[in-house]
Design a protein around this motif. Structure first.
Motif, PDB file in Angstrom:
ATOM      1  N   LEU A 124      42.663 -32.586   0.389  1.00 21.59           N
ATOM      2  CA  LEU A 124      42.290 -31.919  -0.854  1.00 21.59           C
ATOM      3  C   LEU A 124      43.562 -31.599  -1.623  1.00 21.59           C
ATOM      4  O   LEU A 124      44.422 -30.860  -1.145  1.00 21.59           O
ATOM      5  N   PRO A 125      43.743 -32.146  -2.828  1.00 23.30           N
ATOM      6  CA  PRO A 125      44.990 -31.931  -3.563  1.00 23.30           C
ATOM      7  C   PRO A 125      45.108 -30.509  -4.105  1.00 23.30           C
ATOM      8  O   PRO A 125      44.109 -29.833  -4.332  1.00 23.30           O
ATOM      9  N   SER A 126      46.333 -30.101  -4.328  1.00 26.16           N
ATOM     10  CA  SER A 126      46.572 -28.771  -4.870  1.00 26.16           C
ATOM     11  C   SER A 126      46.352 -28.730  -6.378  1.00 26.16           C
ATOM     12  O   SER A 126      46.308 -27.660  -6.963  1.00 26.16           O
ATOM     13  N   LYS A 127      46.210 -29.933  -6.994  1.00 28.10           N
ATOM     14  CA  LYS A 127      45.896 -30.024  -8.427  1.00 28.10           C
ATOM     15  C   LYS A 127      44.766 -31.024  -8.598  1.00 28.10           C
ATOM     16  O   LYS A 127      44.824 -32.142  -8.069  1.00 28.10           O
ATOM     17  N   ILE A 128      43.737 -30.620  -9.337  1.00 33.93           N
ATOM     18  CA  ILE A 128      42.577 -31.481  -9.564  1.00 33.93           C
ATOM     19  C   ILE A 128      42.345 -31.574 -11.063  1.00 33.93           C
ATOM     20  O   ILE A 128      42.346 -30.557 -11.773  1.00 33.93           O
TER      21      ILE A 128
ATOM     22  N   ALA B 127      40.823 -32.339 -18.568  1.00 30.62           N
ATOM     23  CA  ALA B 127      40.590 -33.784 -18.529  1.00 30.62           C
ATOM     24  C   ALA B 127      41.700 -34.511 -19.274  1.00 30.62           C
ATOM     25  O   ALA B 127      42.171 -34.063 -20.334  1.00 30.62           O
ATOM     26  N   GLY B 128      42.162 -35.630 -18.733  1.00 29.12           N
ATOM     27  CA  GLY B 128      43.220 -36.420 -19.342  1.00 29.12           C
ATOM     28  C   GLY B 128      44.604 -35.990 -18.916  1.00 29.12           C
ATOM     29  O   GLY B 128      45.594 -36.662 -19.255  1.00 29.12           O
ATOM     30  N   SER B 129      44.717 -34.884 -18.185  1.00 29.92           N
ATOM     31  CA  SER B 129      46.036 -34.432 -17.735  1.00 29.92           C
ATOM     32  C   SER B 129      46.562 -35.356 -16.642  1.00 29.92           C
ATOM     33  O   SER B 129      45.802 -36.047 -15.952  1.00 29.92           O
ATOM     34  N   VAL B 130      47.877 -35.372 -16.518  1.00 32.23           N
ATOM     35  CA  VAL B 130      48.512 -36.142 -15.456  1.00 32.23           C
ATOM     36  C   VAL B 130      49.004 -35.162 -14.409  1.00 32.23           C
ATOM     37  O   VAL B 130      49.822 -34.288 -14.707  1.00 32.23           O
ATOM     38  N   ALA B 131      48.475 -35.298 -13.205  1.00 33.37           N
ATOM     39  CA  ALA B 131      48.884 -34.403 -12.118  1.00 33.37           C
ATOM     40  C   ALA B 131      50.120 -34.961 -11.449  1.00 33.37           C
ATOM     41  O   ALA B 131      50.120 -36.073 -10.930  1.00 33.37           O
ATOM     42  N   ASP B 132      51.212 -34.212 -11.509  1.00 34.80           N
ATOM     43  CA  ASP B 132      52.430 -34.649 -10.842  1.00 34.80           C
ATOM     44  C   ASP B 132      52.815 -33.629  -9.775  1.00 34.80           C
ATOM     45  O   ASP B 132      52.378 -32.487  -9.792  1.00 34.80           O
TER      46      ASP B 132
END
Length: 437
Positions: free
Chosen positions: A227-231, A354-359
């Motif tokens: 489970l990622p820390s950013k969704i 929505a549309g964000s880039v998770a880095d």
């Protein structure tokens, strides 16, 4: 009501409205009809009330106590009646002795008569008139004495027979009376047991069916992986929940519990409805929707073994950026109806628009779920504000001051609410089990 249904409801209520949980939990624990309602139902069905059965049981107890006292008295009477010291027995013994004495007297009188007759017959022909007259008189007197002795013996024998019969009749009567009292005592005991059983059955019916006591089980462990820390809103995320059985015994049916809770950046608006969760397992590979918080079932899970359930999270594209929390727990029910579960663990994550880039995305890390009080410090060393109807916390959310500080406070408050909810359920079930015994 199994723990899975209680815990699922508690989790959902806790993460949505912590304040509501504290008022809802007692209702969950007392889902069965009230005592007054059941008493009314018994009356409508023509059954005696608990109060009536209590009075009947009390009356039956008193009757049994009286019967026991009567049996004790009858036993004492019987003991006396059967003893040699009983008045009638003494009288019979005396009459028997009198009869024996009369028999001896008769035997002596009969012998005297025989002797007198022998003496008369032994007189010589030269005996004078005076000698003959004296011998004849001796025979006559001996005969009279023999007749009197015979009459006395007959009377003594009759008296002894009567006295013996009277004593025997008294013994028989005492035995018969004791038998009647003994039977009455047995009937009173039977009636008492029936009344006690009727009362116990009614109380059991009123208290509801027996339920197994579900216990807190720290040996049952649940952990999330992947489970990622950013969704990102609008994305689909696959992860897994591993359930490990460290209880030392086989668990017949284990159910993972997963629930997602989030608010927007203000910390006031709950957006749980934006999260859609499905589950899949090796035994049931087709994806199925998670209902409430039940993420599948593992049957059975042996001691020391572990199993995984795959999960797929879909987040609505319209979901706003915010902070979220995945709550993971597990419970079990065995074939013998014993049951239990662990407390939820929280996994915090950041929700991106929505549309964000998770880095720089790492896996979400487990937090420690512990009940909080106004005097304790939650994760992140942020002080906890007591829930109050005049604060936003009363609606089930926390004010946000930025993702770096809001998440720890969010996680601590929600996790604490869930922990309190689960603990309250366990305590309520224990208290109910104790009151029914």
């Amino acid at each position: 009501m199994k723990i899975r249904r209680i815990l699922a409801t508690a989790v959902a209520a806790a993460v949505t409205t912590p304040v509501v949980l504290l008022s809802v939990t007692p209702a969950l624990a007392d889902a069965k009809p009230s005592a007054a309602s059941r008493a009314q139902q018994r009356g409508e069905q023509g059954k005696p009330s608990i109060e009536e059965l209590e009075k009947a049981a009390e009356k039956a107890q008193q009757a049994y106590d009286d019967a026991v006292a009567a049996l004790k008295a009858a036993r004492a009477v019987l003991k006396v009646a059967l003893s040699d010291d009983a008045p009638l027995a003494v009288a019979a013994k005396a009459a028997t002795k009198e009869a024996a004495d009369a028999a001896t007297a008769k035997a002596n009188a009969d012998k005297a008569l025989t002797d007198a007759r022998g003496a008369r017959a032994a007189l010589p022909e030269t005996a004078g008139a005076d000698e003959i007259a004296a011998a004849d008189k001796a025979v006559t007197d001996a005969g009279t004495a023999a007749v009197s002795a015979a009459d006395a013996k007959a009377a003594a024998d009759a008296k002894a027979a009567t006295a013996g019969q009277v004593a025997q009749d008294a013994r028989v009567a005492a035995v018969q009376e004791y038998s009647k009292v003994q039977d009455a005592s047995k009937k009173a005991l039977k009636a008492k047991k029936a009344a006690d059983k009727a009362l116990a059955d009614a109380r059991k019916e009123e208290s509801g069916p027996d339920e197994p006591e579900c216990v807190f089980e720290s040996g049952l462990r649940t952990a999330v992986s992947g489970l990622p820390s950013k969704i990102v809103a609008g994305s689909t995320t696959d992860f897994a929940v591993r359930v490990t059985n460290g209880t030392g015994k086989t668990l017949d049916e284990v159910s993972p519990r997963v629930y997602f809770h989030a608010t927007d950046k203000t910390g006031y608006n709950v957006i749980d409805d934006a999260f859609h969760l499905q589950w899949s397992s090796a035994a049931s590979p087709a994806w199925k929707n998670v209902e409430g918080s039940a993420a599948g079932s593992i049957s059975p899970l042996k001691a020391g073994a572990h199993a995984e359930v795959k999960l797929r999270l879909k987040v609505d594209a319209k979901a706003p950026a915010g902070d979220g929390l995945a709550l993971v727990a597990g419970d079990y029910v065995n074939d013998d109806e014993s049951c239990g579960g662990n407390l939820p663990t929280e996994y915090g994550f950041e929700l991106l628009a929505a549309g964000s880039v998770a880095d720089d995305v790492d896996d979400a890390k487990p937090g420690k779920t512990t009940p909080q009080t106004p005097d304790t410090k939650p994760q992140g060393a942020t002080s906890t504000t007591p829930v109050d109807s005049g604060t936003p916390a009363a609606t089930g959310s926390l004010a946000s001051t930025g993702s770096s500080s809001a998440l720890p406070r969010f996680a601590a408050a929600a996790g604490a609410a869930v922990a309190l909810g689960a603990v309250a359920v366990f305590v309520a079930r224990r208290q109910r089990a104790d009151s029914a015994s």
